[in-house]
Design a protein around this motif. Structure first.
Motif, PDB file in Angstrom:
ATOM      1  N   THR A 113      -4.836   9.826  -3.749  1.00 42.08           N
ATOM      2  CA  THR A 113      -4.426   8.785  -2.791  1.00 42.08           C
ATOM      3  C   THR A 113      -5.363   8.722  -1.592  1.00 42.08           C
ATOM      4  N   ARG A 114      -5.966   9.868  -1.230  1.00 40.56           N
ATOM      5  CA  ARG A 114      -6.960   9.820  -0.151  1.00 40.56           C
ATOM      6  C   ARG A 114      -8.194   9.045  -0.596  1.00 40.56           C
ATOM      7  N   PHE A 115      -8.553   9.176  -1.875  1.00 35.74           N
ATOM      8  CA  PHE A 115      -9.679   8.426  -2.424  1.00 35.74           C
ATOM      9  C   PHE A 115      -9.366   6.928  -2.462  1.00 35.74           C
ATOM     10  N   GLU A 122       0.826  -1.214   0.000  1.00 41.48           N
ATOM     11  CA  GLU A 122       0.000   0.000   0.000  1.00 41.48           C
ATOM     12  C   GLU A 122       0.862   1.267   0.000  1.00 41.48           C
ATOM     13  N   THR A 123       1.914   1.247   0.816  1.00 41.92           N
ATOM     14  CA  THR A 123       2.789   2.408   0.879  1.00 41.92           C
ATOM     15  C   THR A 123       3.498   2.625  -0.455  1.00 41.92           C
ATOM     16  N   ALA A 124       4.021   1.537  -1.023  1.00 45.27           N
ATOM     17  CA  ALA A 124       4.733   1.647  -2.298  1.00 45.27           C
ATOM     18  C   ALA A 124       3.807   2.139  -3.406  1.00 45.27           C
ATOM     19  N   VAL A 125       2.582   1.619  -3.437  1.00 45.67           N
ATOM     20  CA  VAL A 125       1.632   2.031  -4.481  1.00 45.67           C
ATOM     21  C   VAL A 125       1.263   3.499  -4.325  1.00 45.67           C
ATOM     22  N   ALA A 126       1.014   3.944  -3.096  1.00 43.89           N
ATOM     23  CA  ALA A 126       0.643   5.342  -2.874  1.00 43.89           C
ATOM     24  C   ALA A 126       1.752   6.284  -3.333  1.00 43.89           C
ATOM     25  N   MET A 127       2.984   5.956  -2.999  1.00 47.10           N
ATOM     26  CA  MET A 127       4.096   6.816  -3.394  1.00 47.10           C
ATOM     27  C   MET A 127       4.301   6.791  -4.906  1.00 47.10           C
ATOM     28  N   THR A 128       4.129   5.617  -5.508  1.00 45.89           N
ATOM     29  CA  THR A 128       4.282   5.504  -6.962  1.00 45.89           C
ATOM     30  C   THR A 128       3.196   6.292  -7.683  1.00 45.89           C
ATOM     31  N   VAL A 129       1.966   6.242  -7.149  1.00 47.57           N
ATOM     32  CA  VAL A 129       0.873   7.020  -7.744  1.00 47.57           C
ATOM     33  C   VAL A 129       1.182   8.508  -7.674  1.00 47.57           C
ATOM     34  N   GLY A 130       1.697   8.976  -6.533  1.00 50.75           N
ATOM     35  CA  GLY A 130       2.053  10.382  -6.410  1.00 50.75           C
ATOM     36  C   GLY A 130       3.108  10.798  -7.414  1.00 50.75           C
ATOM     37  N   ILE A 131       4.109   9.945  -7.596  1.00 50.64           N
ATOM     38  CA  ILE A 131       5.180  10.249  -8.557  1.00 50.64           C
ATOM     39  C   ILE A 131       4.637  10.250  -9.988  1.00 50.64           C
ATOM     40  N   ALA A 132       3.820   9.237 -10.311  1.00 48.95           N
ATOM     41  CA  ALA A 132       3.277   9.150 -11.672  1.00 48.95           C
ATOM     42  C   ALA A 132       2.377  10.339 -11.992  1.00 48.95           C
ATOM     43  N   LEU A 133       1.521  10.738 -11.056  1.00 55.00           N
ATOM     44  CA  LEU A 133       0.653  11.898 -11.289  1.00 55.00           C
ATOM     45  C   LEU A 133       1.484  13.165 -11.498  1.00 55.00           C
ATOM     46  N   SER A 134       2.524  13.322 -10.700  1.00 49.69           N
ATOM     47  CA  SER A 134       3.373  14.498 -10.854  1.00 49.69           C
ATOM     48  C   SER A 134       4.053  14.519 -12.214  1.00 49.69           C
ATOM     49  N   GLU A 135       4.485  13.350 -12.683  1.00 48.58           N
ATOM     50  CA  GLU A 135       5.147  13.312 -13.994  1.00 48.58           C
ATOM     51  C   GLU A 135       4.161  13.604 -15.125  1.00 48.58           C
ATOM     52  N   VAL A 136       2.914  13.155 -14.959  1.00 48.24           N
ATOM     53  CA  VAL A 136       1.905  13.458 -15.972  1.00 48.24           C
ATOM     54  C   VAL A 136       1.659  14.962 -16.045  1.00 48.24           C
ATOM     55  N   ILE A 137       1.474  15.608 -14.893  1.00 45.16           N
ATOM     56  CA  ILE A 137       1.240  17.055 -14.871  1.00 45.16           C
ATOM     57  C   ILE A 137       2.453  17.797 -15.405  1.00 45.16           C
ATOM     58  N   LEU A 138       3.642  17.332 -15.054  1.00 47.24           N
ATOM     59  CA  LEU A 138       4.870  17.960 -15.556  1.00 47.24           C
ATOM     60  C   LEU A 138       4.948  17.860 -17.071  1.00 47.24           C
ATOM     61  N   GLY A 143      -1.932   8.514   6.572  1.00 45.81           N
ATOM     62  CA  GLY A 143      -0.550   8.901   6.311  1.00 45.81           C
ATOM     63  C   GLY A 143      -0.125   8.732   4.868  1.00 45.81           C
ATOM     64  N   LEU A 144      -0.820   7.880   4.106  1.00 48.08           N
ATOM     65  CA  LEU A 144      -0.395   7.594   2.734  1.00 48.08           C
ATOM     66  C   LEU A 144      -0.511   8.798   1.798  1.00 48.08           C
ATOM     67  N   PRO A 145      -1.580   9.589   1.858  1.00 46.93           N
ATOM     68  CA  PRO A 145      -1.613  10.777   0.990  1.00 46.93           C
ATOM     69  C   PRO A 145      -0.447  11.736   1.243  1.00 46.93           C
ATOM     70  N   ILE A 146       0.011  11.823   2.479  1.00 45.29           N
ATOM     71  CA  ILE A 146       1.147  12.703   2.770  1.00 45.29           C
ATOM     72  C   ILE A 146       2.405  12.177   2.096  1.00 45.29           C
ATOM     73  N   LEU A 147       2.636  10.861   2.198  1.00 48.77           N
ATOM     74  CA  LEU A 147       3.796  10.278   1.527  1.00 48.77           C
ATOM     75  C   LEU A 147       3.721  10.496   0.016  1.00 48.77           C
ATOM     76  N   ALA A 148       2.530  10.307  -0.545  1.00 49.44           N
ATOM     77  CA  ALA A 148       2.370  10.510  -1.985  1.00 49.44           C
ATOM     78  C   ALA A 148       2.631  11.963  -2.368  1.00 49.44           C
ATOM     79  N   ALA A 149       2.140  12.896  -1.560  1.00 51.48           N
ATOM     80  CA  ALA A 149       2.333  14.317  -1.859  1.00 51.48           C
ATOM     81  C   ALA A 149       3.800  14.727  -1.742  1.00 51.48           C
ATOM     82  N   VAL A 150       4.509  14.147  -0.788  1.00 51.34           N
ATOM     83  CA  VAL A 150       5.947  14.440  -0.662  1.00 51.34           C
ATOM     84  C   VAL A 150       6.692  13.999  -1.913  1.00 51.34           C
ATOM     85  N   GLN A 151       6.402  12.796  -2.380  1.00 54.33           N
ATOM     86  CA  GLN A 151       7.068  12.315  -3.590  1.00 54.33           C
ATOM     87  C   GLN A 151       6.673  13.144  -4.809  1.00 54.33           C
TER      88      GLN A 151
END
Length: 370
Positions: A119-121, A82-98, A127-135
């Motif tokens: 990630t909250r959805f 769950e932690t790995a997926v949340a962080m990966t989703v945050g990174i992937a979303l950021s790369e898409v927007i970039l 705590g997972l949305p925070i990790l995703a947002a940091v990444q």
């Protein structure tokens, strides 16, 4: 006026420093398997991303590996995933927007908001949305790597896979953590039983009130034990090194479940003694609880020595057959009989925790319906 006891005040500074140093050393030693696992896992993730995928700065692989494994007691594969997926989703979303909107202040704000929202959805864990947002923030703020778009997403996926693989192949021996948490619970449980024996023997009302307060604190300990056992069972399902211990862990899970019920019943007994408040000694009930205390101490030892459980059952059966309020408290007020009745479920739960089927355990208690 009597002088205060020497240990009433705070510890001297050298003693406090010694206690803190001892606690720090114990904490570090207890975390040694996790520290070693983290060091090995992050090295593997870095080496694969840097030398195999040819990514010069695989920051995402390193951070996802470390954050997914962590130092928490709960190292279940599901939590790691769950932690790995949340962080990966945050990174992937950021790369898409970039890729679509480039870098800038408003793009950064959108990136953080989207990562938090998605990630909250996806997860109820706060705590997972925070990790995703940091990444996502790191990806949004740092220059685009030489490998092009989604290089960091690939690193994040790699880090998550390495973390899961190390959970199975370099486990932290979760049985040790489960044993430690179980023994902590038993130490508190038997200490409360011992105090109740004293209350019943001498009728100490002040101690009865203190015991009730301490009994309420056992719930935290039983929950910690349950968490460590659940983690151990989940890791044993995927680890080839722990698979042979699955039946042992299943027995401990059954023990923990019934001891959770026993702890609740112990609080009921403590509350009844506190409410009675008459200060009268009750030597017969003290003797019964002393027998329960002895059996419970053996049950705690059976975490390491399962062969003791038949002895525990025999000891508890000898207590159970005497739990008839008509014999123990003849002609006494209802409150006395209610106290005996409240001990019956405690013995029943302890018998079940020792491995006796519940129906068989119920048959050891005197029939009080006639």
């Amino acid at each position: 006026m009597t002088a205060p006891a020497a240990d009433d005040g705070p510890l001297p500074l050298p003693a406090r420093w010694a206690a803190l140093t001892r606690a720090s050393a114990e904490r570090t030693v207890a975390s040694a398997p996790a520290l070693l696992q983290l060091a090995v896992a992050v090295t593997i993730a870095y080496a694969l991303a840097h030398f195999v995928l040819a990514h010069p700065y695989p920051i995402a692989a390193v951070t996802v590996t470390l954050s997914s494994l962590g130092l928490v007691l709960d190292a279940r594969p599901r939590r790691v995933a769950e932690t790995a997926v949340a962080m990966t989703v945050g990174i992937a979303l950021s790369e898409v927007i970039l890729l679509l909107a480039g870098q800038g202040l408003w793009q950064f704000a959108v990136t953080v908001l989207v990562a938090l929202t998605v990630t909250r959805f996806l997860s109820p864990v706060p705590g997972l949305p925070i990790l995703a947002a940091v990444q996502a923030s790191l990806v949004s703020l740092m220059p685009v790597p030489a490998g092009g778009p989604f290089t960091r997403t690939a690193d994040a996926v790699l880090g998550g896979l390495v973390a899961l693989a190390c959970t199975a192949l370099i486990p932290r021996d979760p049985r040790r953590a489960a044993r430690r948490e179980g023994l902590k619970f038993f130490a508190a449980f038997t200490a409360i039983l011992s105090s109740l024996v004293t209350v019943l023997r001498i009728g100490d009302q002040h101690t009865a009130e203190l015991v009730l307060s301490r009994a309420r604190g056992t719930q935290v300990l039983i929950e910690q034990w349950r968490g460590s056992l659940d983690s151990a069972v989940a890791i044993a399902r995927i680890s080839p090194f722990l698979r042979r211990h699955r039946s042992e862990l299943a027995e401990l899970q059954t023990m923990q479940l019934h001891l959770d019920h026993a702890a609740r019943n112990l609080r009921v007994i403590s509350r009844r003694l506190s409410v009675l408040g008459d200060g009268h000694p009750r030597p017969e009930l003290a003797e019964l609880l002393a027998g329960i205390l002895s059996a419970t101490a053996l049950l705690g030892q059976s975490i390491d020595r399962p062969e003791l459980r038949p002895v525990v059952r025999q000891s508890l059966v000898l207590v159970a057959i005497r739990l008839d309020p008509r014999v123990l408290t003849p002609g006494q007020p209802f409150a006395e009989a209610a106290l005996v009745l409240s001990i019956r479920p405690l013995v029943l739960d302890l018998l079940a925790a020792s491995g006796m089927p519940l129906e068989e355990a119920r048959r050891t208690l005197p029939d009080i319906t006639t």
